[in-house]
Design an enzyme around this catalytic site. Structure first.
Site, PDB file in Angstrom:
ATOM      1  N   GLY A  83      14.898  20.426  77.357  1.00 31.96           N
ATOM      2  CA  GLY A  83      15.280  21.815  77.534  1.00 31.96           C
ATOM      3  C   GLY A  83      15.201  22.572  76.219  1.00 31.96           C
ATOM      4  CB  CYS A  84      14.803  26.161  75.507  1.00 33.93           C
ATOM      5  SG  CYS A  84      15.987  26.858  76.667  1.00 33.93           S
ATOM      6  CG  PHE A  85      20.249  26.231  74.776  1.00 34.76           C
ATOM      7  CD1 PHE A  85      20.552  27.067  73.707  1.00 34.76           C
ATOM      8  CD2 PHE A  85      20.273  26.770  76.055  1.00 34.76           C
ATOM      9  CE1 PHE A  85      20.871  28.408  73.920  1.00 34.76           C
ATOM     10  CE2 PHE A  85      20.591  28.111  76.270  1.00 34.76           C
ATOM     11  CZ  PHE A  85      20.888  28.929  75.202  1.00 34.76           C
TER      12      PHE A  85
END
Lengths: 346, 346, 346, 346
Positions: free
Chosen positions: C158-160
């Site tokens: 995921g991006c985070f």
């Protein structure tokens, strides 16, 4: 001086125009906002939907009908989507006579035109109560003040129509409007309303610029009708653009003319005493009008051409602010009552 | 096929145009960027000033003169402010003959016009080397390809001039351009360059919209000169606007004409095979061109009028991208070499 | 050297992650993108939905199933919403054995965790094929390169999780991670995907800042699982924020520690040779990473505390870019193949 | 009730804080703004520099000294840059006694701390009149109301200090503040003032996010001093960020604690009757406070941790609005006088 406030209600108060009306009327020293209604949010507190109003508003969205409210309040605002106002307005009449005492300000485009056929052409909806169009006074405050003051039914102008109409009306009235005017007008995203859609999806709007309804925006007949009422037969070529602001209309008009200086002076003179229209020989800026009820006009004389720029806040002077300005006219309040705000800058 | 890269240098590489040229040339498979110079940053690493290039660029800003570089490299880009290019270009000639082998692309407005008097009128600076104006080929890639390919000196077009020029050139060439054209053109803030100023101060630009240089932008004579070279005598009324984007030019043109459909088809046909111009019968959007070398054109036929919208990235197709496109023409590389990027969306 | 491209397909290609994958794979010199599918847009040209790709993409969204594609292409990307990937992945197995030759990169959160119960707790969906979780290698490129290179199934982070994971992984591997880490992480609006909603409605997002999923974002278990795999038992308190950008994750981490300088050096050393991670002793800036596959890390030593900032483009290094980085690992291409872009600045 | 307005003056009125004070005081029903001064703009009309005030303000920037004004007006606002207020304040005393009758509100950081050494450490300037620090009451309206009401000299708090201070003060007063608090705080660009600089250059700010003054912002000692005055010894680790808004502070605080629910209730109770602080168990949003004097606080209880978010408009509650709130306290006006504005939404 009697300072008893009048009572007011807003039908369809959950949209952006309704929310701005709510905010303005809550702070208006001569108005007591009594009812706000919404089909979708009955029972919800206003400040639950619009938390910026928390601490300032104890109202709850109700489901009173326009006809019920027309009997209860002095001023009734209809903030319904285009098309939906037709039946709401029709319900305010019985045997051709208005129900109740309320004076009505309709925020939609449904009663701004005189000709139902023109309405149907531009809004794509049949106007089932075309005979009621004649009941409405067009609420461009600076040009119809007397009629508005006397009216029971006011059709509040559109945002583009206000920006462009204010710029052209003095020239129409003076018989100086050229046969053709070109208008390029950029709008902020609040003009699209409170419902999320692809066109106002932040990732696709925040850095973008695009045209829409090129040469066929529904405010064109509204403006042309208003100009015709002042004696001018002008054709308006209007190109609207979606720009990456949230608030504001910035319209730029091009007028071919022999003597631009004369036209410019006519515009200056027309608004010399207007409390909400400021005319300059330089560019207006959205920052100077957003958050206020001002419309700022800039004039540029060229060689055989006049450029006029007109800027306003679409939710204020272009909608809710002008509606309050009309309310002040209708009830004899001072023109700037409840409209004193100037935007925080920048 | 010989794939030995050519060598290149950028004079005045610290501005936004210089930085974009740096970025593009570093990634160009047929170019070796050897020198970048700057008066103010000699000895500074490029990636210290522009950290987005860290890991991709080991160059240091130097203080080589244009004349020195003209002897060392194959392609010399001058990315100096308007006015400053005049002397830089003059230093590249000795007894009327060019020094060195470098082919030169000048990014400024200093050598785009043919008439020094016109330059002085619009740039407010005396053109001390007006006799050199004739040495330059105007670098509107799609319209001067042959001359550019053969030129030693190219004047790279301005950003507005590219957007508007691409839209009008096909009509000029076809003898279909009306006598007067009105252009409204919004620009992003990078067009103002890398130096901070009140007009691009974030608090005053981020939500604002305003006009500037109304009817007197210096790209007007540039466009009119280009159109005249195609045989058209047209007067352009141009109203530039500062809009709250960082990148992009969005120009909207209004052309009165009897047969808009014919004009529209001429534009479509003109760019049918152009790798960087895309023509549609609907609005372009800045999001679709920013980050790329595309210019997107939208055509709207009205009743006796044609609206043409033209959108591009001012730092790419409006400056550094078109310069690389011209480089490709001048050195016989494939047109899209080093220009394959398409913006991340949205 | 054999330069025959591999073939690739994207399932669910109409979302933002799918669109970015499309853009990157079209430009990848070692990949031939053969199929893009979409439930809702079958038969639509890609460049009709995403006009920025016009002239670069002739593909049409098809309705091939993942299983069909797994037999036809070398690399299969699943760009489906969270939850929808579970069945898609399950359809790629028969009697516990993978169908077809395709190596699979799943972009969703469905196969990033090891424990189905943890998945159900954080995604609110039952994981019907929990036994397949073990088939997937977690695709944090810089930390799992060997396993990724050998894997048939990769779960793209995921991006985070990428932004925070890259910052903490070196410390976890070195046994220097404190027991508790606090993370504040701001995200741009593209992180919410291509569907319009109130939270990304431009009028309400463009000037706003707000928190969401405070202390309960689904990337927390993803990060904690990754850190645990490196030997660290750390509790992450994460506060995500919606900020008014379109692109980018900017995470700021606070680590109480006795010797911040030692920790800082460990992070620096870890990425000394990483092509896509740049470490500085100063702040990263979103402008320096957006549009590129870089993750930039900034280190600040205090008195008994270390602050680490980590910035990346959520659609690139935080999604599609890292997926291509993983593809390069899986097929033995050079690490930066197809990922050379650096953002236009600023 | 005597409604004779008090008289007021602003020294250094051309900056953003001065402009907001001008706007607020012009509209305040109990204040007559008599003088605005500026070193650089003597003789310029206010509405020439700030055209949003045209039609509402006939004042001209003058060059009266603070000492002259202290004798002429009831309320004197010093809106000078940090450092410049020291001498201005010193000029208001003669032989240790205040000159004139004016009650003084200083907007700078020069008189907020008690300890001159701390000032010098954080502002990098020697405090030549450290003995005057004791004359000032710290103007955090909600916590020092009685002292402010009685004070002749008020030091108006900083914007971050107000946002963070309001969140922590109730816990400090209750003896519940943990030893260490971590704060991440994003600010809009108006916080940098009216002077253009690279950090607020629109092209580099509009889509960016970055940290600055990490762990060393000058508001940290201001907050710690305030908390100490309430009995709490707490160390604040503060990480400020520049976010791409024009207005607003959004601070997010992390507090390790055994019983977060108790702390949350203390905050709720503390502001139950505060007219300008609204406490919720959900996220505040900048949109809900920008344009108003509200500070909105959001509380999130975790497992052994409390997250507190605090949002306000940096130019209003974080500067000019709180100054007017203090004026109301000092002159016995109703708390919300002149501060009724609620932002237009969204």
């Amino acid at each position: 001086m009697d300072q008893t406030p009048i009572t007011a209600a807003i039908v369809g108060a959950t949209g952006y125009v309704g929310a701005e009306l709510t905010r303005l009327l809550l702070a208006h020293p001569r108005v007591s906002l009594e009812h706000v209604t919404s089909r979708s949010r009955v029972g919800t507190r206003v400040d639950a939907l619009y938390p910026h109003l928390e601490g300032r508003c104890g109202l709850v969205y109700g489901d009173e009908t326009p006809a019920q409210l027309a009997r209860r309040v002095d001023a009734l605002f209809l903030a319904l989507p285009h098309g939906a106002s037709i039946e709401a307005v029709a319900s305010l009449f019985e045997d051709g006579a208005p129900i109740g005492r309320a004076r009505v300000i309709d925020m939609s485009g449904d009663f701004r035109l005189e000709d139902p056929a023109l309405y149907e052409e531009h809004y794509g909806v049949e106007h089932l109560f075309g005979e009621l169009l004649g009941r409405f006074v067009y609420g461009l405050s600076e040009w119809n003040a007397e009629a508005i003051a006397a009216a029971q039914h006011v059709a509040n102008p559109g945002c583009f129509a206000t920006a462009i109409g204010l710029a052209l009306a003095p020239l129409a009235a003076a018989g100086l409007l050229p046969d053709r005017v070109t208008a390029f007008a950029a709008t902020g995203s609040t003009g699209s309303g409170a419902s999320a859609s692809k066109g106002t999806h932040h990732p696709e709007r925040a850095t973008n610029y695009k045209l829409y309804k090129v040469l066929r925006h529904q405010h064109v007949p509204e403006i042309e009708t208003m100009l015709a009422s002042l004696g001018a037969e002008t054709r308006l070529s209007m190109v609207p653009a979606s720009a990456p602001m949230t608030h504001g209309i910035f319209a730029t008009l091009h007028l071919p003319c022999d003597d631009p200086e004369t036209l410019a002076r006519v515009v200056e003179v027309a608004y010399a005493d207007a409390p909400f229209v400021r005319v300059r020989r330089s560019t207006p800026q959205l920052n100077w009008v957003v958050g206020s009820n001002f419309a700022d006009i800039g004039l540029f004389c060229g060689d055989g051409e006049l450029v006029v720029a007109s800027a306003l806040d679409n939710t204020l002077k272009g909608a809710a602010g002008q509606a309050v300005q009309n309310l002040n006219l209708m009830f004899g309040f001072e023109p700037t009552r409840g409209l004193g705000a100037v935007a925080s800058l920048p």
